[in-house]
Motif scaffolding. Structure first.
Motif, mmCIF file in Angstrom:
data_model
loop_
_atom_site.group_PDB
_atom_site.id
_atom_site.type_symbol
_atom_site.label_atom_id
_atom_site.label_comp_id
_atom_site.label_asym_id
_atom_site.label_seq_id
_atom_site.Cartn_x
_atom_site.Cartn_y
_atom_site.Cartn_z
ATOM 1 N N GLU A 123 -1.310 5.913 -0.491
ATOM 2 C CA GLU A 123 -0.721 5.106 -1.537
ATOM 3 C C GLU A 123 -1.266 3.684 -1.443
ATOM 4 O OE1 GLU A 123 3.983 4.064 -2.544
ATOM 5 O OE2 GLU A 123 3.394 5.172 -0.762
ATOM 6 N N ARG A 175 -0.600 2.872 2.407
ATOM 7 C CA ARG A 175 0.417 3.581 3.178
ATOM 8 C C ARG A 175 0.168 5.075 3.113
ATOM 9 N NH1 ARG A 175 6.657 2.665 1.811
ATOM 10 N NH2 ARG A 175 5.900 3.101 -0.291
ATOM 11 N N ILE A 227 -0.573 -0.170 -1.906
ATOM 12 C CA ILE A 227 0.491 -1.157 -2.091
ATOM 13 C C ILE A 227 -0.202 -2.435 -2.533
ATOM 14 C CG2 ILE A 227 2.482 -2.288 -1.077
ATOM 15 C CD1 ILE A 227 2.639 0.744 -1.009
ATOM 16 N N ILE A 258 3.676 0.646 5.568
ATOM 17 C CA ILE A 258 2.554 -0.012 4.919
ATOM 18 C C ILE A 258 1.688 -0.675 5.973
ATOM 19 C CG2 ILE A 258 1.891 -1.858 3.348
ATOM 20 C CD1 ILE A 258 4.671 -1.394 1.989
ATOM 21 N N GLY A 296 -1.646 -5.772 -3.403
ATOM 22 C CA GLY A 296 -1.477 -7.096 -2.810
ATOM 23 C C GLY A 296 -1.170 -7.060 -1.333
ATOM 24 N N VAL A 297 -1.046 -5.859 -0.778
ATOM 25 C CA VAL A 297 -0.691 -5.768 0.634
ATOM 26 C C VAL A 297 -1.641 -4.863 1.407
ATOM 27 C CG1 VAL A 297 1.142 -5.333 2.277
ATOM 28 C CG2 VAL A 297 1.715 -6.048 -0.028
#
Lengths: 123, 123
Positions: free
Chosen positions: B95, B103, B97, B53, B99-100
């Motif tokens: 992808e 990836r 993620i 990530i 809140g972060v």
DNA sequence: GCAGAATGTAAAAAAAATGTAAATTCGCGA
DNA sequence: TCGCGAATTTACATTTTTTTTACATTCTGC
């Protein structure tokens, strides 16, 4: 007492769980689970104090900044979602200490007669 | 952590994507796609950290030089255009993620009974 | 066993983050 | 400087997370 993210960078690992403090994803057996921020903070705080009871007060204060006067069910809801993501070990890892708080317990292989008291088996 | 263009010169290749760090064009199956500069930088950074990530912070800092205080949607817009160009694998490769960050995931052939458990098929 | 308090849970509401189309601005080559 | 594509912003839409609500259930001391 009640270590915080200081222990970051280190990962927790046992028979079924791999949890990295610096990463919002974890592994339950071979399945990746993605934790939300709050879930990650919560699990982190519990794991850092594995084996010890962390009182609700502390959890609510450290993660939510709430004081003792605030009445909320949000902690319980988060615990529930964590347990769900840790399926099928949710209740094994996260124990409720009634009236106090929660405790994360390292996984221990369940004993069976064979390993525990071999002399009682195959008599 | 979070490798940058150091890995240049090397190409990424899998079942459906060919991406060369030194080239602004790439291939999705047999179709050539032309990436703009920013799109290329973005994909490069994600690909270099395939499987990991990459937080928004890092992307915004490495590619745009933005600090954590800047509020912008430009990253999302670029991600969107990248995904579009990677059609029909956009969401497979990149992808979100929540809140972060994002990836990049290597392409993996979806399992079917045949490849996964051949002994269960054609009985 | 009961009463009262604490925790569990599902579902709704609120808040926060990301997705998206379209308009605007930027920057570079002609 | 102009024109054009690239990059960014804007203004919502949508999705996901977090909190609250309203009860249900469980636990503990008496």
């Amino acid at each position: 007492m009640f270590q915080s993210a200081a222990a970051a960078g280190n990962a927790y690992r046992d028979e079924h769980l791999l949890f990295d403090h610096g990463n919002t994803s974890a592994y339950v057996d071979l399945r990746e689970i993605i934790l939300t921020k709050k879930e990650h903070e919560l699990l982190a705080l519990l794991v850092e104090n594995a084996g010890e009871i962390v009182p609700r007060d502390i959890l609510l204060e450290r993660i939510w900044g709430y004081g003792k006067d605030i009445r909320t069910r949000t902690l319980d809801v988060h615990i529930r979602r964590l347990r769900k993501k840790l399926f099928p070990y949710g209740d094994t890892y996260i124990e409720t200490i009634f009236g106090v708080g929660y405790r994360f317990q390292r996984f221990r292989e369940p004993r069976n007669y064979m390993t525990f008291m071999p002399e009682l088996v195959a008599v």
